[in-house]
Design a protein around this motif. Structure first.
Motif, PDB file in Angstrom:
ATOM      1  N   ALA A  96      42.248  39.373  39.445  1.00 28.80           N
ATOM      2  CA  ALA A  96      43.220  39.326  38.587  1.00 28.80           C
ATOM      3  C   ALA A  96      43.191  38.127  38.001  1.00 28.80           C
ATOM      4  N   ARG A  97      43.179  37.114  38.672  1.00 31.08           N
ATOM      5  CA  ARG A  97      43.113  35.492  38.126  1.00 31.08           C
ATOM      6  C   ARG A  97      42.117  35.169  37.175  1.00 31.08           C
ATOM      7  N   MET A  98      40.919  35.766  37.467  1.00 33.93           N
ATOM      8  CA  MET A  98      39.836  34.959  36.802  1.00 33.93           C
ATOM      9  C   MET A  98      39.357  36.185  35.639  1.00 33.93           C
ATOM     10  N   TYR A  99      39.389  37.283  35.791  1.00 40.11           N
ATOM     11  CA  TYR A  99      38.894  38.201  34.929  1.00 40.11           C
ATOM     12  C   TYR A  99      40.097  38.668  33.889  1.00 40.11           C
ATOM     13  N   PHE A 100      41.309  39.202  34.588  1.00 44.03           N
ATOM     14  CA  PHE A 100      42.112  39.808  33.621  1.00 44.03           C
ATOM     15  C   PHE A 100      43.299  38.748  33.233  1.00 44.03           C
ATOM     16  N   ARG A 101      43.279  37.654  33.813  1.00 44.74           N
ATOM     17  CA  ARG A 101      44.318  36.313  33.225  1.00 44.74           C
ATOM     18  C   ARG A 101      43.483  35.219  32.604  1.00 44.74           C
ATOM     19  N   ALA A 102      42.170  35.057  32.721  1.00 45.78           N
ATOM     20  CA  ALA A 102      41.425  34.375  32.315  1.00 45.78           C
ATOM     21  C   ALA A 102      41.754  33.012  32.924  1.00 45.78           C
ATOM     22  N   ASN A 103      41.641  32.975  34.274  1.00 39.71           N
ATOM     23  CA  ASN A 103      42.096  31.766  35.134  1.00 39.71           C
ATOM     24  C   ASN A 103      43.410  31.421  34.849  1.00 39.71           C
ATOM     25  N   ASN A 104      44.324  32.293  34.912  1.00 43.11           N
ATOM     26  CA  ASN A 104      45.857  32.098  34.608  1.00 43.11           C
ATOM     27  C   ASN A 104      46.143  31.434  33.026  1.00 43.11           C
ATOM     28  N   SER A 105      45.340  31.558  32.154  1.00 35.52           N
ATOM     29  CA  SER A 105      45.301  30.815  30.820  1.00 35.52           C
ATOM     30  C   SER A 105      46.246  31.874  29.969  1.00 35.52           C
ATOM     31  N   ARG A 106      46.249  33.296  30.299  1.00 32.39           N
ATOM     32  CA  ARG A 106      46.809  34.267  29.419  1.00 32.39           C
ATOM     33  C   ARG A 106      47.430  35.371  30.283  1.00 32.39           C
ATOM     34  N   ALA A 107      48.078  36.245  29.675  1.00 27.58           N
ATOM     35  CA  ALA A 107      48.665  37.397  30.210  1.00 27.58           C
ATOM     36  C   ALA A 107      49.504  37.164  31.456  1.00 27.58           C
ATOM     37  N   HIS A 108      50.370  36.058  31.449  1.00 21.64           N
ATOM     38  CA  HIS A 108      50.965  35.514  32.694  1.00 21.64           C
ATOM     39  C   HIS A 108      52.023  36.611  33.122  1.00 21.64           C
ATOM     40  N   GLY A 109      51.985  36.792  34.567  1.00 25.73           N
ATOM     41  CA  GLY A 109      53.054  37.660  35.100  1.00 25.73           C
ATOM     42  C   GLY A 109      52.297  39.210  35.130  1.00 25.73           C
ATOM     43  N   LEU A 110      50.776  39.476  34.585  1.00 31.74           N
ATOM     44  CA  LEU A 110      50.378  40.620  34.783  1.00 31.74           C
ATOM     45  C   LEU A 110      49.959  41.026  36.273  1.00 31.74           C
ATOM     46  N   GLY A 111      50.515  42.159  36.598  1.00 30.79           N
ATOM     47  CA  GLY A 111      49.985  42.476  38.187  1.00 30.79           C
ATOM     48  C   GLY A 111      49.115  43.354  38.007  1.00 30.79           C
ATOM     49  N   VAL A 112      47.855  43.432  38.850  1.00 35.10           N
ATOM     50  CA  VAL A 112      46.793  44.115  38.699  1.00 35.10           C
ATOM     51  C   VAL A 112      46.790  44.746  39.934  1.00 35.10           C
ATOM     52  N   GLU A 113      46.453  46.049  39.918  1.00 34.93           N
ATOM     53  CA  GLU A 113      46.343  47.052  41.074  1.00 34.93           C
ATOM     54  C   GLU A 113      44.860  47.303  41.078  1.00 34.93           C
ATOM     55  N   PHE A 114      44.305  47.267  42.315  1.00 29.94           N
ATOM     56  CA  PHE A 114      42.886  47.487  42.671  1.00 29.94           C
ATOM     57  C   PHE A 114      42.864  48.571  43.815  1.00 29.94           C
ATOM     58  N   THR A 115      42.375  49.902  43.418  1.00 39.18           N
ATOM     59  CA  THR A 115      42.416  50.885  44.090  1.00 39.18           C
ATOM     60  C   THR A 115      40.971  51.678  44.105  1.00 39.18           C
ATOM     61  N   ASP A 116      40.973  52.832  44.619  1.00 38.66           N
ATOM     62  CA  ASP A 116      39.623  53.668  44.654  1.00 38.66           C
ATOM     63  C   ASP A 116      38.306  52.850  44.654  1.00 38.66           C
ATOM     64  N   VAL A 117      38.280  51.908  45.331  1.00 35.61           N
ATOM     65  CA  VAL A 117      36.871  50.977  45.178  1.00 35.61           C
ATOM     66  C   VAL A 117      35.867  51.957  45.669  1.00 35.61           C
ATOM     67  N   GLU A 118      34.925  51.981  44.861  1.00 38.93           N
ATOM     68  CA  GLU A 118      33.539  52.616  44.956  1.00 38.93           C
ATOM     69  C   GLU A 118      32.587  51.886  45.797  1.00 38.93           C
ATOM     70  N   HIS A 119      32.520  50.386  45.441  1.00 41.78           N
ATOM     71  CA  HIS A 119      31.647  49.585  45.837  1.00 41.78           C
ATOM     72  C   HIS A 119      32.061  48.025  45.531  1.00 41.78           C
ATOM     73  N   ILE A 120      31.679  47.027  46.410  1.00 43.41           N
ATOM     74  CA  ILE A 120      32.048  45.829  46.174  1.00 43.41           C
ATOM     75  C   ILE A 120      30.748  45.116  46.611  1.00 43.41           C
ATOM     76  N   GLN A 121      30.277  44.351  45.745  1.00 47.46           N
ATOM     77  CA  GLN A 121      29.083  43.310  46.084  1.00 47.46           C
ATOM     78  C   GLN A 121      29.312  42.069  45.907  1.00 47.46           C
ATOM     79  N   ILE A 122      29.041  41.086  46.720  1.00 48.91           N
ATOM     80  CA  ILE A 122      29.217  39.584  46.865  1.00 48.91           C
ATOM     81  C   ILE A 122      28.001  39.082  46.856  1.00 48.91           C
ATOM     82  N   GLU A 123      27.686  38.206  45.627  1.00 44.35           N
ATOM     83  CA  GLU A 123      26.545  37.074  45.575  1.00 44.35           C
ATOM     84  C   GLU A 123      26.928  35.716  45.886  1.00 44.35           C
ATOM     85  N   LEU A 124      26.294  34.942  46.813  1.00 47.68           N
ATOM     86  CA  LEU A 124      26.570  33.644  47.025  1.00 47.68           C
ATOM     87  C   LEU A 124      25.948  32.823  45.935  1.00 47.68           C
TER      88      LEU A 124
END
Length: 106
Positions: free
Chosen positions: A78-106
């Protein structure tokens, strides 16, 4: 978000490097009237700063549930993708459901 033994990669991600979170899930939004977006499945891949890596790894080590780990991931996206590191879309709440997969790369 299966547990793994913490290693050098996780320590670096949590302190300086951050991580890349890739997911396919349903995202919806809550915001001011007239500015909402219907939820839909999205594929996203986003760099998250070290603070989110630290939160994820610490929560996992403390026995967090899958839902709790997903919420941390959702907050980071929500912070980095949808609100561009909180530089836009202030107050935007993001709902994250029906997760099909998550992959984390270090």
């Amino acid at each position: 978000m299966a547990a793994a033994d913490p290693g050098e990669g996780e320590e670096k991600a949590a302190s300086t490097g951050g991580l890349i979170l890739s997911t396919r899930a349903r995202f919806g939004f809550t915001a001011a009237p007239g500015t909402t977006d219907d939820a839909r499945i999205r594929d996203t891949s986003q760099a998250l700063p070290p603070e989110f890596a630290d939160q994820l790894f610490a929560a996992r080590e403390q026995g967090a549930t899958e839902q709790q780990l997903q919420q941390i991931a959702a907050d980071g996206l929500a912070r980095m993708y949808f609100r561009a590191n909180n530089s836009r879309a202030h107050g935007l709440g993001v709902e994250f459901t029906d997760v099909e997969h998550i992959q984390i790369e270090l």
